[in-house]
Structures are given as structure tokens and as C-alpha cells.
Scaffold this active site. Structure first.
Site, PDB file in Angstrom:
ATOM      1  N   ASP A  89       3.235  -8.553   5.913  1.00 39.07           N
ATOM      2  CA  ASP A  89       4.236  -9.082   4.977  1.00 39.07           C
ATOM      3  C   ASP A  89       3.577 -10.204   4.189  1.00 39.07           C
ATOM      4  OD1 ASP A  89       7.658 -10.330   5.362  1.00 39.07           O
ATOM      5  OD2 ASP A  89       6.239 -10.399   3.683  1.00 39.07           O
TER       6      ASP A  89
ATOM      7  N   TYR B 157      10.300  -9.690 -13.321  1.00 36.40           N
ATOM      8  CA  TYR B 157       9.035  -8.976 -13.085  1.00 36.40           C
ATOM      9  C   TYR B 157       7.976  -9.450 -14.083  1.00 36.40           C
ATOM     10  CZ  TYR B 157       6.018  -4.766 -13.402  1.00 36.40           C
ATOM     11  OH  TYR B 157       4.966  -3.882 -13.448  1.00 36.40           O
TER      12      TYR B 157
ATOM     13  N   ASP C  87       1.593  -2.621   4.413  1.00 33.23           N
ATOM     14  CA  ASP C  87       2.906  -2.692   3.762  1.00 33.23           C
ATOM     15  C   ASP C  87       3.917  -3.175   4.807  1.00 33.23           C
ATOM     16  OD1 ASP C  87       3.940  -0.812   0.929  1.00 33.23           O
ATOM     17  OD2 ASP C  87       5.163  -2.288   1.996  1.00 33.23           O
TER      18      ASP C  87
ATOM     19  N   GLY D 274       0.783  -1.243   0.000  1.00 33.16           N
ATOM     20  CA  GLY D 274       0.000   0.000   0.000  1.00 33.16           C
ATOM     21  C   GLY D 274       0.809   1.284   0.000  1.00 33.16           C
ATOM     22  N   LEU D 275       2.112   1.187   0.313  1.00 27.99           N
ATOM     23  CA  LEU D 275       2.919   2.428   0.369  1.00 27.99           C
ATOM     24  C   LEU D 275       3.707   2.648  -0.913  1.00 27.99           C
ATOM     25  CD1 LEU D 275       4.180   2.292   4.072  1.00 27.99           C
ATOM     26  CD2 LEU D 275       2.186   3.503   3.131  1.00 27.99           C
ATOM     27  N   GLY D 276       3.402   1.900  -1.944  1.00 33.23           N
ATOM     28  CA  GLY D 276       4.071   2.106  -3.240  1.00 33.23           C
ATOM     29  C   GLY D 276       3.433   3.269  -3.982  1.00 33.23           C
ATOM     30  N   GLN D 277       3.614   3.285  -5.327  1.00 31.03           N
ATOM     31  CA  GLN D 277       3.150   4.435  -6.122  1.00 31.03           C
ATOM     32  C   GLN D 277       1.620   4.553  -6.109  1.00 31.03           C
ATOM     33  OE1 GLN D 277       3.901   4.087 -10.370  1.00 31.03           O
ATOM     34  NE2 GLN D 277       3.695   6.285 -10.689  1.00 31.03           N
ATOM     35  N   LEU D 278       0.910   3.418  -5.940  1.00 29.16           N
ATOM     36  CA  LEU D 278      -0.533   3.413  -6.210  1.00 29.16           C
ATOM     37  C   LEU D 278      -1.435   3.271  -4.986  1.00 29.16           C
ATOM     38  CD1 LEU D 278      -0.337   1.027  -9.287  1.00 29.16           C
ATOM     39  CD2 LEU D 278      -0.510   3.522  -9.312  1.00 29.16           C
TER      40      LEU D 278
HETATM   41  C1  VAH Z   1       8.307  -0.028 -14.148  1.00 27.21           C
HETATM   42  N1  VAH Z   1       6.749   1.794 -13.629  1.00 27.21           N
HETATM   43  O1  VAH Z   1       8.933   0.769 -14.796  1.00 27.21           O
HETATM   44  C2  VAH Z   1       6.938   0.373 -13.567  1.00 27.21           C
HETATM   45  C3  VAH Z   1       5.883  -0.315 -14.344  1.00 27.21           C
HETATM   46  C4  VAH Z   1       4.905  -0.853 -16.559  1.00 27.21           C
HETATM   47  C5  VAH Z   1       6.042  -0.184 -15.849  1.00 27.21           C
HETATM   48  O2  VAH Z   1       5.814  -1.613 -13.966  1.00 27.21           O
HETATM   49  O3  VAH Z   1       8.718  -1.149 -13.931  1.00 27.21           O
END
Ligand code: VAH
Length: 319
Positions: A50, A139, A32, A7-11
Site C-alpha cells: 500500500d 487527477y 498492489d 501493478g494490477l491496473g491497466q498497465l
Molecule cells: C482516464 N484512461 O480516462 C485514463 C487516462 C489519459 C486518460 O488517464 O482517466
């Protein structure tokens, strides 16, 4: 009740704000694995959680009568490449904990995917919802795995799994945390402070992007869409695609002095070159009425306006 992980990320904070207006402050719990700034505690319930701690997450879900879970915990593109072991743990083991708990407790589960879920052998311009996905980052691999696992549990056990492939998200008040599309946030801060942005991508690198308020609205509208409308469980959503040169040109309509220099970073350039150039999001538009509100012009004027106000409030000089 809604639980938001990561929850403390960008969104997370912005999404919680919107959901709290709609469902009540105490019905949206942010979580978070770090201590939040004071204003987050003041704006509504926050708990330490966590996603690798299955038992504690289970206790949270049951004790708080959670019915929706928004799973934002993940290491994003470039950050993940710098720590593959941790990215695999959080993005895959953490995801499995959340999937198991969502199934066991019949939660409506939202897991974001990304432009990074596609690779060099995917169609790139545009990329459709259904095509070859051979991403070249941990990712992307973990996000494709998330899409496949969520859809498997949906079809086999009826899990209400919902997934949107987000473009690069552009926000003024929160920092992106992935590394590849982050230049498109930094350039606005540089334009208003130093007047010079050094870009780690080539000037012609085109990537799908979206204003954060469109990202939040898409997520809420999709989470609220009746199941019968969803022909897919995972959808692309799009708003615009631009290159560093194009966004710099648009900013120069407001700040003509903006200088941009390029020193491409091979890791992040390679990642960006493996991603789609544009999304085909026609299924989202047809099935649940997706439509973006911010194009490049609206994005640039909103970002400059918001950051200018922020710098003024913080007593910072404005270029
Ligand atoms: C990134 N801003 O750069 C993120 C995002 C789709 C990009 O996942 O990894």
C-alpha cells in the site's frame, strides 16, 4: 530490481512481462493493494503493498534491493472525481511516500503523467511539453503536482525522476480504470459482442490515444535512456488522436454492422473537453528517439484480432 506499484491496473502486468523478458522474472516485482488473479502469481513475484504505508514500502525497497520504481498507483480522471478525498490521498500522499523513498534510496523513479495534466487554458491542438497547466480534475491537479515535485527533487537533490504524459491507453486484455478515454476500449468489446456501442462522449470529441504496446515500449525506452540525452524530465508522448465517430468508421471496415449511439455524460464530456486534442511530442522524438508503431488502422485490426481470439478461447459468441 524493479518494483511496480498499482501493478494490477491497466498497465502493470503488461509492463512487468516486458521488463521480465529483459531483466529476468525475479528482478521485476509487481505490487498492489488487492489479491491478484492466479496467473499473475504464476508469471512472477507479486507482493501486497500500500503506497500509503511508508514503513512497509521502505522495507520492501531495501529488502528486495530495488533500484527502479514504476509508480502506477493512482485514481484516474472520472474515478477520482467520484472520490476526491481518496484520490488526494493516493495521488498526492502516496506519491510523496514514493518520492521520499526514491530520494533516500537513490532509485530511478518513473511516475506517469497524462493528457489530464492540462486544462482548458492550455494550448489544445497541439499541446507542447511546456505551457500553462490548470487542469480541472483532482487527477490532473495531482499529476501536475507530481511533475513539479519530481522535477524539484531532481534539480535540488539529483533524483533520477522520469515522467511521461500518457494519452488514453487502448488495451485488449486489461481494463482501463479512468473513465474518460475508456469508451475507446469498450467499443471494441461491444463491436464483437452486441454490435452496438453506446458512447458517453459526443461524436466529435477528439482525444490523444495510444496502443498499450506503444505505451509499454515508450516507458521502457525512456527508462533506459541515458540521462545525458534528457533535456526534460517530463515528456508528452503521442501516437494518434481520434474521435468516437472516426474509430467507429475504422471498425466498420471490419464489422460493417457496428451501430454507435451517443448519450453524452456531462461529467466525462466536461473532462474530455478540457483536455488537449493532440500532443506535440517532438522533444521525446528528438531526445530519446520516440516513435509510435500503431496508428488507428493498426490499432483497430490488432484490437479486433486479439479480442476475437480471446472470446473464442473463452467460448463466447462473436458478433
Ligand atoms: C482516464 N484512461 O480516462 C485514463 C487516462 C489519459 C486518460 O488517464 O482517466
Amino acid at each position: 530490481r524493479v518494483l511496480i506499484t498499482g501493478g494490477l491496473g491497466q498497465l502493470g502486468v503488461g509492463l512487468a512481462e516486458i521488463l521480465r523478458k529483459q531483466y529476468g522474472t525475479n528482478n521485476v516485482i509487481l505490487s498492489d493493494v488487492k489479491k491478484p488473479p492466479p496467473h499473475v502469481f504464476r508469471s512472477g513475484p507479486f507482493v501486497y503493498a500500500d503506497v500509503l504505508d511508508y514503513k512497509h514500502l521502505r522495507e520492501l525497497i531495501i529488502n528486495n534491493q530495488i533500484t527502479w520504481l514504476v509508480h502506477y498507483s493512482a485514481l484516474l480522471s472520472a474515478v477520482g472525481e467520484a472520490n476526491v478525498a481518496l484520490a488526494r490521498k493516493i495521488n498526492i500522499t502516496g506519491l510523496h511516500n514514493v518520492l521520499d523513498l526514491a530520494l533516500e534510496n537513490s532509485l530511478r523513479l518513473f511516475v506517469p503523467s497524462t493528457i489530464g495534466a492540462f486544462g482548458p487554458s492550455s494550448p489544445r491542438d497541439p499541446v507542447p511539453d511546456l505551457c500553462v497547466q490548470r487542469p480541472r480534475t483532482i487527477y490532473g491537479v495531482s499529476k501536475v503536482h507530481g511533475e513539479l515535485m519530481g522535477e524539484y527533487l531532481h534539480h535540488k537533490h539529483g533524483l533520477d525522476f522520469r515522467c511521461l504524459r500518457y494519452p488514453g491507453v487502448i488495451s485488449a486484455n486489461t481494463q482501463p480504470g479512468g473513465g474518460t478515454t475508456d469508451y475507446a476500449v469498450q467499443i471494441f468489446h461491444d463491436a464483437l459482442s452486441t454490435g452496438h456501442h453506446e458512447c458517453y462522449l459526443r461524436p466529435d470529441t477528439r482525444l490523444p490515444m495510444m496502443h498499450i504496446s506503444d505505451c509499454h515500449r515508450a516507458t521502457v525506452e525512456f527508462m533506459e535512456a541515458p540521462e545525458c540525452q534528457l533535456s526534460l524530465r517530463t515528456y508528452n508522448i503521442a501516437a494518434m488522436s481520434f474521435t468516437p465517430e472516426e474509430v467507429a468508421q475504422e471498425i466498420r471496415k471490419h464489422l460493417p454492422q457496428l451501430k454507435i449511439t451517443y448519450s453524452p455524460d456531462s461529467v466525462r464530456q466536461t473532462i474530455a473537453d478540457s483536455w488537449p486534442v493532440r500532443f506535440d511530442d517532438s522533444n521525446a522524438r528528438r531526445d530519446w528517439g520516440w516513435a509510435p508503431a500503431f496508428g488507428l488502422e493498426e490499432l483497430v485490426s490488432d484490437m479486433l484480432h486479439t479480442i476475437r481470439n480471446k472470446r473464442t478461447n473463452e467460448g463466447l459468441p462473436i458478433n
